[in-house]
Design a protein around this motif. Structure first.
Motif, PDB file in Angstrom:
ATOM      1  N   UNK A   4      -0.756  23.342  -2.266  1.00 31.79           N
ATOM      2  CA  UNK A   4      -1.759  22.586  -1.522  1.00 31.79           C
ATOM      3  C   UNK A   4      -2.118  21.286  -2.234  1.00 31.79           C
ATOM      4  N   UNK A   5      -2.400  20.272  -1.426  1.00 27.94           N
ATOM      5  CA  UNK A   5      -2.716  18.949  -1.964  1.00 27.94           C
ATOM      6  C   UNK A   5      -3.900  19.015  -2.924  1.00 27.94           C
ATOM      7  N   UNK A   6      -4.905  19.831  -2.616  1.00 24.43           N
ATOM      8  CA  UNK A   6      -6.079  19.937  -3.488  1.00 24.43           C
ATOM      9  C   UNK A   6      -5.695  20.460  -4.875  1.00 24.43           C
TER      10      UNK A   6
ATOM     11  N   UNK B  15       5.913  21.084   6.048  1.00 25.08           N
ATOM     12  CA  UNK B  15       5.594  22.412   6.577  1.00 25.08           C
ATOM     13  C   UNK B  15       4.552  22.352   7.687  1.00 25.08           C
ATOM     14  N   UNK B  16       3.457  21.606   7.459  1.00 22.94           N
ATOM     15  CA  UNK B  16       2.403  21.536   8.475  1.00 22.94           C
ATOM     16  C   UNK B  16       2.901  20.857   9.748  1.00 22.94           C
ATOM     17  N   UNK B  17       3.745  19.870   9.603  1.00 20.61           N
ATOM     18  CA  UNK B  17       4.281  19.182  10.776  1.00 20.61           C
ATOM     19  C   UNK B  17       5.215  20.091  11.564  1.00 20.61           C
ATOM     20  N   UNK B  18       5.931  20.940  10.866  1.00 17.67           N
ATOM     21  CA  UNK B  18       6.806  21.885  11.554  1.00 17.67           C
ATOM     22  C   UNK B  18       5.991  22.878  12.380  1.00 17.67           C
ATOM     23  N   UNK B  19       4.818  23.246  11.841  1.00 12.86           N
ATOM     24  CA  UNK B  19       3.931  24.117  12.608  1.00 12.86           C
ATOM     25  C   UNK B  19       3.460  23.410  13.876  1.00 12.86           C
ATOM     26  N   UNK B  20       3.203  22.110  13.766  1.00 10.40           N
ATOM     27  CA  UNK B  20       2.783  21.342  14.930  1.00 10.40           C
ATOM     28  C   UNK B  20       3.881  21.277  15.986  1.00 10.40           C
TER      29      UNK B  20
ATOM     30  N   UNK C  78       0.818  -1.212   0.000  1.00  8.07           N
ATOM     31  CA  UNK C  78       0.000   0.000   0.000  1.00  8.07           C
ATOM     32  C   UNK C  78       0.853   1.264   0.000  1.00  8.07           C
ATOM     33  N   UNK C  79       2.019   1.189   0.599  1.00 11.50           N
ATOM     34  CA  UNK C  79       2.902   2.345   0.634  1.00 11.50           C
ATOM     35  C   UNK C  79       4.223   1.984  -0.047  1.00 11.50           C
ATOM     36  N   UNK C  80       4.419   2.508  -1.236  1.00 13.30           N
ATOM     37  CA  UNK C  80       5.653   2.240  -1.955  1.00 13.30           C
ATOM     38  C   UNK C  80       6.519   3.490  -1.961  1.00 13.30           C
ATOM     39  N   UNK C  81       7.788   3.276  -2.034  1.00 14.84           N
ATOM     40  CA  UNK C  81       8.715   4.401  -2.142  1.00 14.84           C
ATOM     41  C   UNK C  81       8.416   5.168  -3.422  1.00 14.84           C
TER      42      UNK C  81
ATOM     43  N   UNK D 124      -3.484  11.469  -4.273  1.00 18.91           N
ATOM     44  CA  UNK D 124      -2.559  12.595  -4.142  1.00 18.91           C
ATOM     45  C   UNK D 124      -1.883  12.607  -2.790  1.00 18.91           C
ATOM     46  N   UNK D 125      -2.571  12.104  -1.775  1.00 17.60           N
ATOM     47  CA  UNK D 125      -2.020  12.117  -0.417  1.00 17.60           C
ATOM     48  C   UNK D 125      -0.758  11.263  -0.286  1.00 17.60           C
ATOM     49  N   UNK D 126      -0.488  10.431  -1.283  1.00 17.73           N
ATOM     50  CA  UNK D 126       0.759   9.665  -1.262  1.00 17.73           C
ATOM     51  C   UNK D 126       1.971  10.588  -1.219  1.00 17.73           C
ATOM     52  N   UNK D 127       1.784  11.821  -1.726  1.00 14.04           N
ATOM     53  CA  UNK D 127       2.889  12.765  -1.797  1.00 14.04           C
ATOM     54  C   UNK D 127       2.922  13.726  -0.612  1.00 14.04           C
ATOM     55  N   UNK D 128       1.893  13.676   0.238  1.00 14.68           N
ATOM     56  CA  UNK D 128       1.754  14.676   1.294  1.00 14.68           C
ATOM     57  C   UNK D 128       2.951  14.710   2.240  1.00 14.68           C
ATOM     58  N   UNK D 129       3.528  13.541   2.523  1.00 15.99           N
ATOM     59  CA  UNK D 129       4.624  13.500   3.494  1.00 15.99           C
ATOM     60  C   UNK D 129       5.890  14.177   2.990  1.00 15.99           C
TER      61      UNK D 129
END
Length: 284
Positions: free
Chosen positions: A248-250, A273-278, A101-104, A264-269
């Motif tokens: 943005x992903x959208x 940026x959003x994680x740095x805000x967290x 399900x998750x490929x490089x 598209x979310x396969x590329x989100x990681x």
């Protein structure tokens, strides 16, 4: 006796039609089976050992489990027809491939892209170099690019915009070209204007043509053993660059023409940026 081509013709007209969820990709996968086994091969001569050898060959060419399964599915549909018509008693065993399900996700670095374009340009494959750049900058599937028609190419003040109608998902989208891709498009349009019958700038091109030049370049640059270094990497490259630049992903979904956000979310990681805000919230 029934030949594999007869099964293909039936499935093309009855199984893979648009009203039954068929697509151009299904036909391409079936044609891959025809190329492998021979369209005049009798279905009774296709056995499990032959299918296994085909799977090994596809693996060696860099096909992932999902792609191999889609090719096998096309062959299976053709053999189903032979069984229903009682030309064979049963289908040979097909070893379906595992799909993680998750490929490089592999994409081209700027250096790799530059090296590929330079090699193609200096070895008489400048048309391949043009297509490589267009595919990187648009994220189009190669088959979508070949089908673009001249009437669907608009010129704005400083660039071209492609109106892509014939897509895998059957949903049209518009792609603005970068400066370098606009220059390439201009050259090809000027070339097409010299042909009275030209309705597509790339009408003489196809995926097999592009693949032959790609394979030459791939081997010359030392990527022969990189199973991810296939033409589809150009679409990954476009998506990865958009996401890593903070798009943005959208927007990326609309650009690539993905049917669902999950694709598209396969590329989100790739964009932290959003994680740095967290992290900033936790540190506070």
């Amino acid at each position: 006796m029934l030949m594999l081509k007869d099964c293909y013709v039936f499935c093309k007209g009855n199984t893979w039609t648009p009203d039954k969820g068929g697509s151009d990709s299904a036909l391409r996968h079936a044609e891959s089976a025809l190329d492998r086994f021979g369209e005049r091969t009798y279905v009774e001569d296709i056995d499990s050992e032959g299918i296994d050898r085909w799977i090994v060959s596809l693996r060696e060419r860099g096909n992932c489990g999902g792609t191999i399964n889609r090719k096998l599915s096309a062959l299976s549909s053709m053999l189903d027809y032979a069984v229903r018509r009682q030309y064979i008693n049963h289908k040979p065993f097909i070893q379906w491939q595992s799909e993680s399900k998750e490929r490089r996700i592999r994409w081209l670095s700027k250096e790799e892209e530059g090296a590929a374009v330079l090699w193609l340009d200096t070895h008489g494959l400048s048309e391949h170099a043009d297509m490589l750049v267009l595919l990187v900058d648009t994220g189009l599937r190669p088959s979508e690019l070949w089908r673009v028609q001249i009437r669907d190419i608009d010129r704005t003040s400083d660039r071209y915009v492609l109106r892509v109608w014939d897509t895998k998902t059957k949903k049209a989208r518009s792609i603005p070209l970068t400066g370098r891709s606009s220059a390439i498009m201009q050259r090809w349009l000027e070339r097409s204007s010299n042909s009275a019958q030209a309705d597509k700038p790339f009408q003489s091109l196809n995926t097999q043509w592009f693949g032959r030049g790609w394979d030459e370049m791939r081997k010359a640059l030392g990527f022969a053993t990189d199973k991810h270094f296939i033409p589809y990497i150009l679409r990954h490259t476009c998506a990865s660059r958009l996401v890593q630049s903070g798009i943005q992903i959208q927007v990326v979904q609309a650009w690539l023409g993905h049917s669902t956000p999950a694709m598209t979310l396969r590329y989100a990681h790739l964009s932290p940026a959003n994680l740095l805000e967290a992290v900033k919230v936790l540190e506070a």
